[in-house]
Design a protein around this motif. Structure first.
Motif, mmCIF file in Angstrom:
data_model
loop_
_atom_site.group_PDB
_atom_site.id
_atom_site.type_symbol
_atom_site.label_atom_id
_atom_site.label_comp_id
_atom_site.label_asym_id
_atom_site.label_seq_id
_atom_site.Cartn_x
_atom_site.Cartn_y
_atom_site.Cartn_z
ATOM 1 N N TYR A 198 0.836 -1.205 0.000
ATOM 2 C CA TYR A 198 0.000 0.000 0.000
ATOM 3 C C TYR A 198 0.869 1.253 0.000
ATOM 4 C CZ TYR A 198 -3.342 3.531 1.429
ATOM 5 O OH TYR A 198 -4.110 4.661 1.502
ATOM 6 N N ALA A 199 1.937 1.261 0.799
ATOM 7 C CA ALA A 199 2.834 2.434 0.856
ATOM 8 C C ALA A 199 3.482 2.674 -0.498
ATOM 9 C CB ALA A 199 3.888 2.227 1.940
ATOM 10 N N GLN A 200 3.864 1.598 -1.172
ATOM 11 C CA GLN A 200 4.471 1.755 -2.495
ATOM 12 C C GLN A 200 3.466 2.296 -3.515
ATOM 13 O OE1 GLN A 200 5.861 -2.251 -3.026
ATOM 14 N NE2 GLN A 200 7.926 -1.782 -2.243
ATOM 15 N N ALA A 201 2.241 1.803 -3.472
ATOM 16 C CA ALA A 201 1.206 2.305 -4.386
ATOM 17 C C ALA A 201 0.883 3.758 -4.096
ATOM 18 C CB ALA A 201 -0.051 1.444 -4.268
ATOM 19 N N LEU A 202 0.850 4.133 -2.799
ATOM 20 C CA LEU A 202 0.588 5.518 -2.428
ATOM 21 C C LEU A 202 1.719 6.421 -2.916
ATOM 22 C CD1 LEU A 202 -1.088 7.623 -0.907
ATOM 23 C CD2 LEU A 202 0.168 6.989 1.182
ATOM 24 N N SER A 203 2.956 5.964 -2.777
ATOM 25 C CA SER A 203 4.101 6.745 -3.244
ATOM 26 C C SER A 203 4.026 6.993 -4.744
ATOM 27 C CB SER A 203 5.390 6.004 -2.887
ATOM 28 O OG SER A 203 6.508 6.669 -3.443
ATOM 29 N N LEU A 204 3.653 5.957 -5.484
ATOM 30 C CA LEU A 204 3.556 6.101 -6.935
ATOM 31 C C LEU A 204 2.446 7.061 -7.324
ATOM 32 C CD1 LEU A 204 5.344 4.738 -9.049
ATOM 33 C CD2 LEU A 204 3.503 3.124 -9.496
ATOM 34 N N ALA A 205 1.322 7.032 -6.614
ATOM 35 C CA ALA A 205 0.214 7.942 -6.923
ATOM 36 C C ALA A 205 0.589 9.389 -6.610
ATOM 37 C CB ALA A 205 -1.030 7.536 -6.132
ATOM 38 N N GLN A 206 1.261 9.604 -5.475
ATOM 39 C CA GLN A 206 1.667 10.961 -5.123
ATOM 40 C C GLN A 206 2.712 11.492 -6.097
ATOM 41 O OE1 GLN A 206 0.135 12.780 -3.087
ATOM 42 N NE2 GLN A 206 -1.141 11.207 -2.135
ATOM 43 N N SER A 207 3.594 10.605 -6.570
ATOM 44 C CA SER A 207 4.574 11.016 -7.562
ATOM 45 C C SER A 207 3.890 11.483 -8.845
ATOM 46 C CB SER A 207 5.526 9.858 -7.854
ATOM 47 O OG SER A 207 6.432 10.198 -8.888
ATOM 48 N N ALA A 208 2.865 10.767 -9.268
ATOM 49 C CA ALA A 208 2.118 11.169 -10.465
ATOM 50 C C ALA A 208 1.399 12.489 -10.235
ATOM 51 C CB ALA A 208 1.117 10.085 -10.847
ATOM 52 N N ARG A 209 0.884 12.685 -9.020
ATOM 53 C CA ARG A 209 0.196 13.947 -8.715
ATOM 54 C C ARG A 209 1.185 15.116 -8.746
ATOM 55 N NH1 ARG A 209 -2.286 12.129 -4.822
ATOM 56 N NH2 ARG A 209 -4.323 11.847 -5.799
ATOM 57 N N ALA A 210 2.378 14.917 -8.210
ATOM 58 C CA ALA A 210 3.400 15.968 -8.243
ATOM 59 C C ALA A 210 3.833 16.271 -9.676
ATOM 60 C CB ALA A 210 4.605 15.547 -7.397
ATOM 61 N N THR A 211 3.994 15.235 -10.491
ATOM 62 C CA THR A 211 4.366 15.441 -11.895
ATOM 63 C C THR A 211 3.295 16.227 -12.630
ATOM 64 O OG1 THR A 211 5.638 13.383 -11.901
ATOM 65 C CG2 THR A 211 4.972 14.264 -14.035
ATOM 66 N N LEU A 212 2.026 15.924 -12.350
ATOM 67 C CA LEU A 212 0.931 16.652 -12.989
ATOM 68 C C LEU A 212 0.968 18.128 -12.618
ATOM 69 C CD1 LEU A 212 -1.679 16.696 -14.638
ATOM 70 C CD2 LEU A 212 -2.931 16.073 -12.551
ATOM 71 N N ALA A 213 1.234 18.430 -11.337
ATOM 72 C CA ALA A 213 1.303 19.831 -10.907
ATOM 73 C C ALA A 213 2.463 20.545 -11.590
ATOM 74 C CB ALA A 213 1.445 19.898 -9.388
ATOM 75 N N GLN A 214 3.610 19.877 -11.705
ATOM 76 C CA GLN A 214 4.758 20.478 -12.384
ATOM 77 C C GLN A 214 4.443 20.786 -13.844
ATOM 78 O OE1 GLN A 214 7.861 17.620 -11.815
ATOM 79 N NE2 GLN A 214 8.157 18.092 -9.650
ATOM 80 N N GLN A 215 3.783 19.859 -14.505
ATOM 81 C CA GLN A 215 3.471 20.064 -15.915
ATOM 82 C C GLN A 215 2.400 21.126 -16.109
ATOM 83 O OE1 GLN A 215 2.586 16.089 -17.172
ATOM 84 N NE2 GLN A 215 4.744 15.546 -17.449
ATOM 85 N N GLN A 216 1.474 21.246 -15.181
ATOM 86 C CA GLN A 216 0.487 22.324 -15.260
ATOM 87 C C GLN A 216 1.169 23.682 -15.124
ATOM 88 O OE1 GLN A 216 -2.100 21.020 -12.080
ATOM 89 N NE2 GLN A 216 -3.642 20.208 -13.507
ATOM 90 N N ARG A 217 2.136 23.767 -14.211
ATOM 91 C CA ARG A 217 2.884 25.022 -14.060
ATOM 92 C C ARG A 217 3.690 25.326 -15.311
ATOM 93 N NH1 ARG A 217 5.331 23.708 -9.926
ATOM 94 N NH2 ARG A 217 7.366 23.111 -10.758
ATOM 95 N N GLN A 218 4.361 24.318 -15.848
ATOM 96 C CA GLN A 218 5.153 24.529 -17.049
ATOM 97 C C GLN A 218 4.273 24.927 -18.226
ATOM 98 O OE1 GLN A 218 8.599 24.469 -17.090
ATOM 99 N NE2 GLN A 218 8.248 25.412 -19.099
ATOM 100 N N ARG A 219 3.097 24.359 -18.301
ATOM 101 C CA ARG A 219 2.147 24.705 -19.368
ATOM 102 C C ARG A 219 1.773 26.187 -19.304
ATOM 103 N NH1 ARG A 219 -1.235 26.802 -21.754
ATOM 104 N NH2 ARG A 219 -3.025 25.986 -22.928
ATOM 105 N N LEU A 220 1.543 26.704 -18.116
ATOM 106 C CA LEU A 220 1.207 28.123 -17.966
ATOM 107 C C LEU A 220 2.396 29.009 -18.321
ATOM 108 C CD1 LEU A 220 -0.833 27.961 -14.621
ATOM 109 C CD2 LEU A 220 -1.727 28.271 -16.933
#
Length: 480
Positions: free
Chosen positions: A219-241
């Motif tokens: 579960y901890a590994q799956a949570l880590s992977l999901a949070q990593s994807a969420r952080a990547t999405l935020a970075q790409q949204q910022r870069q898009r702007l």
């Protein structure tokens, strides 16, 4: 006007004509320097088709055929402030040239004068004068003014080449900005889908944990992977702007709403392909690249400055003349016998100036050497830019092919890892590794496609394309 200077007007005209014809020039003979270039380019792949049209013969609308991109480039050409400054600089340089050209001709002014003063008998006498005059007109015997005019003409031509170079850079920058936005949207879509998949996987892992099938580590590994994807999405949204803000600055206005809306479905692989361009010989850059021609005009201007500095060692001959009517009565003006003119030539020869003229000549000579070095550097930089673009032609194609195959392989690995995990054959870590590998390879594929298309834009730019269409209202070059 003193009567001792009484002459006829035709003699003044003949003297001025003779003075103009007597001028000489101390400008060194200009010869284009040998270009510090090799004979050809080193190609990383097969040579390009030689029968394709050159970049300078292709209008940007024919090279960038996407209708949305064409609209954006048109907006930038109309509204970009840097390009507007470059065009105004051309107007200013044209005016400076016209000032220098006007220095070769006399300035004729209308004169009117009335005086009343006591004479030797104690009575007051009037004198009225009406006519035209030339004040301190320098007769260019030694070509000083002509050399300054040639320098101003070269500066005008260099400024016009700078405007063309600015237009090339603007067109390519808008195209690059548009392609980058398309890549941003593609990466955002990929990150959203990846985050959705990982959140579903996290929910499934939580359910398995609650039922005692999975461990807390899974579960901890799956949570880590999901949070990593969420952080990547935020970075790409910022870069898009940030990338949109950069494009808006180039456009000089806000991004049209219909174009912004169309970006949500934009894909790099769906963009219209750009046609191949022949590279030709490195020496072709001398005529294709406006920045090289600009550097050469600056070299020509520096060469002309030497002529002006040399002419400063010789006498400056100036002429002041007046022609008109003089009378002691206002009613006597323009009557027979009232006409007169004065002619006052003056020559000034420098005898002692504490080395000023020699220092000016030395500075002009050094300035030419600097301009020569800058000209050679611009040629070498242009060769490097073309070589860099050529290096990406075939290698980027190979990279995309390999990256596409890698994505397919990672996608198949994920399917197998998921199947093995559901059947208890593989560990949860194997599944997570397969998900990370697929996401990373998909991002790398988008980056490779973007790099390939940016390389095509760079190829068009470095070969001198993008300036064939003149800005509306541009005037012809002034005549020397």
């Amino acid at each position: 006007m003193p009567s001792s200077f009484m002459h006829t007007a035709p003699r003044l005209t003949a003297l001025a004509a003779a003075a103009l014809l007597a001028g000489c020039s101390f400008i060194p003979t200009y010869e284009r320097p040998a270009a510090p270039l090799p004979a050809g380019y080193t190609l990383a792949g097969p040579a390009l088709a030689a029968d394709a049209p050159a970049a300078t013969a292709i209008d940007w609308k024919d090279y960038f055929t996407d209708a949305r991109l064409q609209r954006l480039v048109g907006m930038a050409l109309a509204n970009n402030r840097d390009l507007r400054v470059a065009m105004l600089n051309v107007d200013q340089a044209r005016a400076q040239f016209q000032i220098r050209r006007a220095d070769q001709f006399p300035t004729v002014s209308a004169l009117a004068n009335a005086t009343r003063q006591p004479n030797t008998s104690g009575q007051y006498a009037n004198q009225f004068q009406v006519g035209v005059g030339i004040t301190a007109w320098e007769i260019d015997f030694f070509g000083r003014i002509a050399a300054l005019k040639e320098q101003a003409l070269a500066q005008y031509l260099a400024t016009d080449e700078a405007r063309k170079s600015a237009q090339i850079s603007l067109v390519s920058a808008v195209a690059s900005g548009w392609l980058t936005l398309c890549a941003d949207e593609e990466l955002l879509d990929l990150s959203r889908r990846t985050l959705q998949t990982r959140e579903q996987s996290l929910q499934l892992t939580r359910l398995r944990l609650d039922n005692g099938i999975s461990s807390e580590l899974d579960y901890a590994q799956a949570l880590s992977l999901a949070q990593s994807a969420r952080a990547t999405l935020a970075q790409q949204q910022r870069q898009r702007l940030l990338d949109e803000n950069a494009l808006v600055l180039l456009l000089g206005q806000a991004l049209p709403e219909d174009i912004r809306a169309s970006l949500t479905s934009a894909r790099l692989e769906d963009n219209s392909p750009m046609q191949p361009l022949p590279v030709g010989l490195p020496s072709d850059l001398l005529t294709r690249r406006p920045d090289i021609r600009m550097a050469e005009q600056q070299l020509i201007g520096a060469n002309a400055n030497i002529g002006a500095a040399r002419a400063a060692f010789f006498p400056r001959i100036a002429l002041t003349a007046q022609f008109g009517s003089v009378s002691s009565e206002l009613s006597g003006l323009f009557k027979s016998g009232s006409w007169a003119f004065s002619l006052a030539p003056q020559a000034a020869l420098p005898i002692f100036d504490a080395g000023r003229n020699q220092a000016n000549l030395d500075a002009a000579m050094v300035g030419r050497d600097i301009a020569l070095a800058q000209y050679e550097k611009s040629i070498q930089s242009a060769f490097r830019e073309v070589s860099d673009a050529l290096a990406g032609l075939d290698t980027l194609r190979q990279e995309i092919d390999a990256q596409t195959a890698l994505v397919d392989a990672n996608r198949r690995s994920l399917e197998l890892a998921d199947l093995r995990y559901r059947n208890g054959v593989a560990s949860h870590l194997d599944l997570l590794d397969a998900q990370r590998s697929l996401f990373g390879s998909e991002q790398a594929l988008v980056a490779a496609r973007l790099q390939q298309q940016l390389n095509q834009v760079a190829m068009y730019k470095v070969l001198g394309g993008g300036w064939t269409q003149q800005p509306q209202g541009e005037e012809d070059a002034p005549q020397s």
